[in-house]
Design a protein around this motif. Sequence first.
Motif, PDB file in Angstrom:
ATOM      1  N   PHE A  20       0.834  -1.205   0.000  1.00  0.00           N
ATOM      2  CA  PHE A  20       0.000   0.000   0.000  1.00  0.00           C
ATOM      3  C   PHE A  20       0.870   1.257   0.000  1.00  0.00           C
ATOM      4  O   PHE A  20       0.558   2.246  -0.670  1.00  0.00           O
ATOM      5  CB  PHE A  20      -0.926   0.008   1.214  1.00  0.00           C
ATOM      6  CG  PHE A  20      -2.182  -0.796   1.036  1.00  0.00           C
ATOM      7  CD1 PHE A  20      -2.923  -0.712  -0.126  1.00  0.00           C
ATOM      8  CD2 PHE A  20      -2.627  -1.638   2.041  1.00  0.00           C
ATOM      9  CE1 PHE A  20      -4.086  -1.451  -0.302  1.00  0.00           C
ATOM     10  CE2 PHE A  20      -3.785  -2.378   1.884  1.00  0.00           C
ATOM     11  CZ  PHE A  20      -4.512  -2.283   0.716  1.00  0.00           C
ATOM     12  N   SER A  64      -0.404  -0.496 -10.110  1.00  0.00           N
ATOM     13  CA  SER A  64      -1.013  -0.007  -8.870  1.00  0.00           C
ATOM     14  C   SER A  64      -2.200  -0.858  -8.464  1.00  0.00           C
ATOM     15  O   SER A  64      -2.357  -1.230  -7.291  1.00  0.00           O
ATOM     16  CB  SER A  64      -1.440   1.458  -9.024  1.00  0.00           C
ATOM     17  OG  SER A  64      -0.318   2.292  -9.161  1.00  0.00           O
ATOM     18  N   ARG A 113      -4.466   1.689   6.325  1.00  0.00           N
ATOM     19  CA  ARG A 113      -5.325   0.957   5.403  1.00  0.00           C
ATOM     20  C   ARG A 113      -5.301  -0.543   5.732  1.00  0.00           C
ATOM     21  O   ARG A 113      -6.339  -1.209   5.683  1.00  0.00           O
ATOM     22  CB  ARG A 113      -4.870   1.204   3.968  1.00  0.00           C
ATOM     23  CG  ARG A 113      -5.657   0.459   2.890  1.00  0.00           C
ATOM     24  CD  ARG A 113      -7.115   0.888   2.828  1.00  0.00           C
ATOM     25  NE  ARG A 113      -7.261   2.302   2.585  1.00  0.00           N
ATOM     26  CZ  ARG A 113      -7.233   2.883   1.394  1.00  0.00           C
ATOM     27  NH1 ARG A 113      -7.050   2.142   0.305  1.00  0.00           N
ATOM     28  NH2 ARG A 113      -7.415   4.183   1.273  1.00  0.00           N
ATOM     29  N   GLY A 163      -0.358   3.317   4.624  1.00  0.00           N
ATOM     30  CA  GLY A 163      -0.343   1.882   4.361  1.00  0.00           C
ATOM     31  C   GLY A 163      -0.692   1.081   5.609  1.00  0.00           C
ATOM     32  O   GLY A 163      -1.456   0.113   5.546  1.00  0.00           O
ATOM     33  N   SER A 207      -2.385  -3.287  -5.146  1.00  0.00           N
ATOM     34  CA  SER A 207      -3.471  -3.106  -4.172  1.00  0.00           C
ATOM     35  C   SER A 207      -4.230  -4.414  -3.968  1.00  0.00           C
ATOM     36  O   SER A 207      -4.586  -4.770  -2.841  1.00  0.00           O
ATOM     37  CB  SER A 207      -4.431  -2.014  -4.643  1.00  0.00           C
ATOM     38  OG  SER A 207      -3.779  -0.766  -4.724  1.00  0.00           O
ATOM     39  N   VAL A 240       2.047   1.964  -3.444  1.00  0.00           N
ATOM     40  CA  VAL A 240       0.981   2.539  -4.260  1.00  0.00           C
ATOM     41  C   VAL A 240       0.784   4.014  -3.925  1.00  0.00           C
ATOM     42  O   VAL A 240       0.685   4.864  -4.814  1.00  0.00           O
ATOM     43  CB  VAL A 240      -0.337   1.760  -4.053  1.00  0.00           C
ATOM     44  CG1 VAL A 240      -1.499   2.465  -4.741  1.00  0.00           C
ATOM     45  CG2 VAL A 240      -0.200   0.346  -4.600  1.00  0.00           C
ATOM     46  N   SER A 248      -7.088  -7.066 -12.176  1.00  0.00           N
ATOM     47  CA  SER A 248      -6.234  -6.027 -11.596  1.00  0.00           C
ATOM     48  C   SER A 248      -4.912  -5.915 -12.355  1.00  0.00           C
ATOM     49  O   SER A 248      -4.372  -4.818 -12.517  1.00  0.00           O
ATOM     50  CB  SER A 248      -5.974  -6.315 -10.115  1.00  0.00           C
ATOM     51  OG  SER A 248      -5.284  -7.546  -9.946  1.00  0.00           O
ATOM     52  N   GLU A 264      -7.261   8.299  -9.480  1.00  0.00           N
ATOM     53  CA  GLU A 264      -8.527   7.840  -8.947  1.00  0.00           C
ATOM     54  C   GLU A 264      -9.628   8.850  -9.264  1.00  0.00           C
ATOM     55  O   GLU A 264      -9.344  10.030  -9.508  1.00  0.00           O
ATOM     56  CB  GLU A 264      -8.445   7.650  -7.427  1.00  0.00           C
ATOM     57  CG  GLU A 264      -7.477   6.578  -6.977  1.00  0.00           C
ATOM     58  CD  GLU A 264      -7.457   6.434  -5.465  1.00  0.00           C
ATOM     59  OE1 GLU A 264      -7.988   7.330  -4.786  1.00  0.00           O
ATOM     60  OE2 GLU A 264      -6.905   5.439  -4.979  1.00  0.00           O
ATOM     61  N   SER A 294     -12.036   6.982  -3.571  1.00  0.00           N
ATOM     62  CA  SER A 294     -11.649   5.807  -2.792  1.00  0.00           C
ATOM     63  C   SER A 294     -11.392   6.185  -1.337  1.00  0.00           C
ATOM     64  O   SER A 294     -11.787   5.471  -0.409  1.00  0.00           O
ATOM     65  CB  SER A 294     -10.397   5.163  -3.399  1.00  0.00           C
ATOM     66  OG  SER A 294      -9.933   4.101  -2.601  1.00  0.00           O
TER      67      SER A 294
END
Length: 464
Positions: free
Chosen positions: A119, A388, A344, A341, A392, A122, A382, A129, A172
Amino acid sequence: MNLLIELLAFAVAIGVLVVVHEYGHYRVARWCGVKVLRFSIGFGKPLFQWVSPKTGTEWTIAALPLGGYVKMLDERETGAAPIPAELLSQAFNRKSVWRRFAIVAAGPVANFLLAIVLFALVFATGVTEPAAVVAAPAPNTPAAQAGFDGGETIVAVRAENAGESEPVRSWSDLRWKLLGAAFDHKRVVLSAKDAHGTSDFQLDLRGLGEKDVDDDFMSHLGFEPGGGKLTVAGVQPGSAAQKAGLVAGDRLRAVDGIPTDNATAFIAYVKSHAGKPLTLQVERGAQAGGAAGKLDEITLVPQLQRDEASGQQVGRIGAELATQVPSIDVRYGPVESLQLGARRTWDLAVYSVRMFGRMIVGEASLKNLSGPVTIADYAGKSARLGPSAFLSFLALVSISLGVLNLLPIPVLDGGHLLYYLVEAVTGKVVSDRWQLVFQRAGLACIVALSAIALFNDLARLIHF
């Protein structure tokens, strides 16, 4: 080609996750002075073997690549030759209960650490996004009751009467912040910008049901990405759209005077108005036969058709739609990326535990369980979206693997950790007899969960 991508992406995902998990066990075992006899990726017949001259560990890649294991020196190993006296101090069972606990816990912990790193990568490298711009919400939804009209950009969120505002950088980001508040059934305050400035909107999440959080809860709240262009991508012959003169390239601006910039909301409105005239405000495209950019009003009547998903009769106009929403490049610094990260990873782990608990007590559907077929499908999707998205996805599955292994089910790491906690509290090792009983029960649970997950995979494939 798509099948090949899915298989390769699935193989990479499983390979990375298994290696990281088992290496966690291996590394901590070595730190605790335990001799590791074999480190195997996969099960069954060995395809490749190499023995380390330094540690004596046999490194193996086996034929069935759906897991792996670390075999340690242990006096309890059935059928094994007696351990030489000089090696007894390196046996797993001779170590203190807390060292054994650390060795077993190291696998899931390694999965969580991997997720944090992925994460963080990313967040640090940046990802494009959808922006946190909301479309006009459906009537009587929490978003509509909060006062959103559509077109507002949400920039911050905070709990009502408590805490500081947290910035919202993307759609997101907004989704994750609202997900946490929805689980806690809180009221939150959303700060949003529009043409008139910044305003606060109170969003009440206290009445949100378990099923609402279980499914696509953003839609239940009335939030859909907005601020973009809703265009006609194609028209079916003989449809209401073709009869009304809609052509590919037309942009839909409003329906019955209500601004529309989101396909989901527009389709829901059309479905609920079968057989009723709709007035569309359309910005003509270059293929419409007139001046591009001209605004026209078109009246059409959605045709009554059966919806295959629900079995109900709904309205359809026979147009394929495409939504182009505004996007934003989200990028963070190294330290903030690691912090995000970790956060999340924590949020997803807690969400997974809560969801599993709700499935056990019947508050959430067992349809949420997924097996290898679904994982392979999402691995391929994905991978096609880019690095990315794949990183994820890999982080998400790594968290799921870590949480699954920590469940207090014998056979899994969590079951062994439970034994060691009992031993630490009582001072007595759980007897072999009881361990055998629990092991059989745990194996039955794993078989049942695997069967449900496989059934869900097949149900998604053939849509029943």
